[in-house]
Design an enzyme around this catalytic site. Structure first.
Site, short mmCIF file in Angstrom:
data_model
loop_
_atom_site.label_atom_id
_atom_site.label_comp_id
_atom_site.label_asym_id
_atom_site.label_seq_id
_atom_site.Cartn_x
_atom_site.Cartn_y
_atom_site.Cartn_z
N ASN A 96 -3.96 -10.90 12.06
CA ASN A 96 -3.55 -9.58 11.58
C ASN A 96 -4.01 -8.44 12.49
OD1 ASN A 96 -3.64 -11.31 8.77
ND2 ASN A 96 -2.03 -9.78 8.79
N ASP A 114 -3.59 -16.55 11.48
CA ASP A 114 -3.09 -15.18 11.55
C ASP A 114 -4.26 -14.21 11.58
OD1 ASP A 114 -1.82 -12.77 11.27
OD2 ASP A 114 -0.75 -13.27 9.43
N GLU A 127 5.83 -8.86 13.01
CA GLU A 127 6.07 -8.43 11.64
C GLU A 127 5.81 -6.94 11.41
OE1 GLU A 127 2.78 -10.93 9.88
OE2 GLU A 127 2.30 -9.04 8.90
N LYS A 160 -0.71 -21.51 6.34
CA LYS A 160 -1.24 -20.48 7.24
C LYS A 160 -2.60 -20.00 6.74
CE LYS A 160 0.77 -16.36 8.13
NZ LYS A 160 2.00 -15.75 8.60
N ARG A 198 0.86 -1.20 0.00
CA ARG A 198 0.00 0.00 0.00
C ARG A 198 0.90 1.25 0.00
NH1 ARG A 198 -2.38 -4.03 3.04
NH2 ARG A 198 -4.34 -4.76 2.15
N LYS A 248 -5.68 -17.26 7.27
CA LYS A 248 -6.04 -15.97 7.85
C LYS A 248 -7.35 -16.12 8.62
CE LYS A 248 -2.73 -13.42 5.95
NZ LYS A 248 -1.73 -12.68 6.75
N GLU A 275 -1.08 -16.11 15.20
CA GLU A 275 -0.24 -14.95 14.84
C GLU A 275 -1.03 -13.64 14.95
OE1 GLU A 275 1.99 -15.68 11.31
OE2 GLU A 275 1.87 -13.60 10.63
N HIS A 299 9.24 -12.71 8.76
CA HIS A 299 8.05 -12.39 7.96
C HIS A 299 8.40 -12.01 6.52
CE1 HIS A 299 5.50 -8.93 6.46
NE2 HIS A 299 4.59 -9.87 6.60
N GLU A 325 8.47 -17.97 5.82
CA GLU A 325 7.13 -17.78 5.27
C GLU A 325 7.24 -17.72 3.75
OE1 GLU A 325 5.42 -14.05 6.54
OE2 GLU A 325 3.39 -14.82 6.23
MG LIG Z 1 1.18 -12.18 9.38
#
Ligand SMILES: [Mg+2]
Length: 379
Positions: free
Chosen positions: A210, A208, A260, A178, A66, A180, A234, A310, A330
């Site tokens: 986030n 994860d 991360e 992994k 981004r 999300k 995570e 990460h 990862e």
């Molecule tokens: Mg992550």
């Protein structure tokens, strides 16, 4: 000390370029679900090449997802010329020099992430000059590292799609998957349950969130997820919530991973000092390069904390190979289009490349995604 221009390791010139690399399709995690970010469609990458008098060149890179890529490039363009005339072997001193040159804008974030590209390039050049892979230069413990796939488990994919992609990924040699989470809680648990059932016991699965759970949600969902034998949970909480992570870790049996989003070694150190993580996930690029990464990774190991870096697989495979206590790398293929080389998977592990340095060369296609470039010093 700056060296005489006839020295073989004196920096003579630098090339700096900004690329915008598109993803095959946009992806979403819990930050998008929470309305804080838009789906991710591309990654900005700043690549620097540092040349020395002996004709050796080092390649380093930094990235931003981004906003932030043009800022990284502008900062690199400003600090890069400070390396010209310096001894490329004085990596520690040059890290400090570039840090202090920009002290006014701080010791984290964009300032150090731009510096990271140069620090990595100097390490790459040193290893290339020595004719050995970066991992061997730094002091390797292993020639392959456990590897898990993050690219298959985004919230934007239906669970049937995640399962099919996970099976393909495991079949080609990936060591774990992994998924999300951080969407609707009941849906999160149902997706974890479906993935575990489909892949079977014994397959490494991480989740994860986030950073999108609050402390109560993390406790409640963490308990419900204990049944699924996860390798770790995570970013259950805000990336800077040291006390929250420490309390959650004391509550759950499932290991807690984070780190991360922190953009300095100092921020990561606070988690280690507070006993707040089982698995530390530094990103060498986000904290300023290999120099600060090694400092914090060694401290983590000393404190019996696992290190699982990460993103940026091409770089982190070398660093993870040097960690006494084996962690994970990862798997991301998002930066692959920029480079000619591909990493090799074998038996759940990624092979540390045996080419000199990072073992990377810019691809012929990379110029398709070039946004801006500069030869330094300019003019
Ligand atoms: Mg992550």
């Amino acid at each position: 000390m700056a060296v005489a221009t006839r020295s073989p390791s004196v920096v003579t010139k630098i090339h700096c370029a900004l690329y915008r690399v598109p993803l095959a399709e946009p992806v979403s995690d819990a930050k998008v679900h929470a309305g804080r970010q838009r789906p991710l469609g591309d990654v900005d990458v700043v690549v620097v090449r540092v040349a020395t008098a002996d004709g050796t060149e080092g390649l380093g890179f930094s990235y931003s997802k981004r906003a932030g890529g043009p800022a990284l490039f502008a900062h690199a363009r400003q600090i890069g010329p400070l390396l010209v005339g310096e001894d490329a072997l004085d990596i520690g001193r040059l890290w400090e020099k570039l840090l202090w040159a920009a002290a006014s804008v701080g010791r984290q974030g964009v300032a150090v992430q731009s510096l990271a590209a140069f620090d990595i390039a100097l390490h790459d050049r040193k290893a290339r000059q020595a004719g050995m892979p970066l991992a061997k230069l730094l002091g390797s413990h292993r020639d392959t590292v456990r590897c898990y796939d993050t690219t298959v488990g985004f919230l934007s994919s239906k669970i049937e799609t995640v399962i099919a992609a996970s099976e393909r990924s495991l079949a080609r040699g990936m060591g774990g998957i992994k998924l999300k989470v951080g969407g609707e809680p009941r849906e999160d648990v149902a997706r974890v349950s479906a993935l575990r059932k489909a892949l079977g016991d014994g397959v490494a699965i991480m989740v994860d969130a986030n950073q999108q759970w609050d402390r109560a949600t993390a406790r409640r969902l963490g308990r419900r997820l204990e049944d699924y034998d996860l390798v770790w949970i995570e970013e259950p909480l805000d990336a800077y919530d040291v006390k929250g992570h420490a309390a959650l870790r004391a509550t759950l049996d499932t290991p807690i991973a984070t780190g991360e989003m922190l953009s300095s070694a100092t921020d990561l150190r606070r988690f280690l000092e507070a006993d707040a993580v089982d698995v530390l996930q530094p990103d060498a690029i986000r904290i300023g390069g290999i120099t600060p990464y090694r400092r914090v990774a060694d401290l983590a190991d000393e404190l019996n904390v696992t290190v699982a870096p990460h993103f940026a697989t091409q770089l982190h495979v070398h660093l993870a190979a040097c960690q006494p206590r084996e962690g994970w790398v990862e798997w991301f293929d998002w930066l692959d289009p920029l480079f000619e080389e591909r990493l090799t998977l074998r038996d759940g592990r990624v092979v540390v490349p045996d080419r000199p340095g990072l073992g990377l060369t810019l691809s012929a296609r990379s110029r398709e995604w070039l946004v801006d470039s500069a030869d330094l010093p300019e003019g």
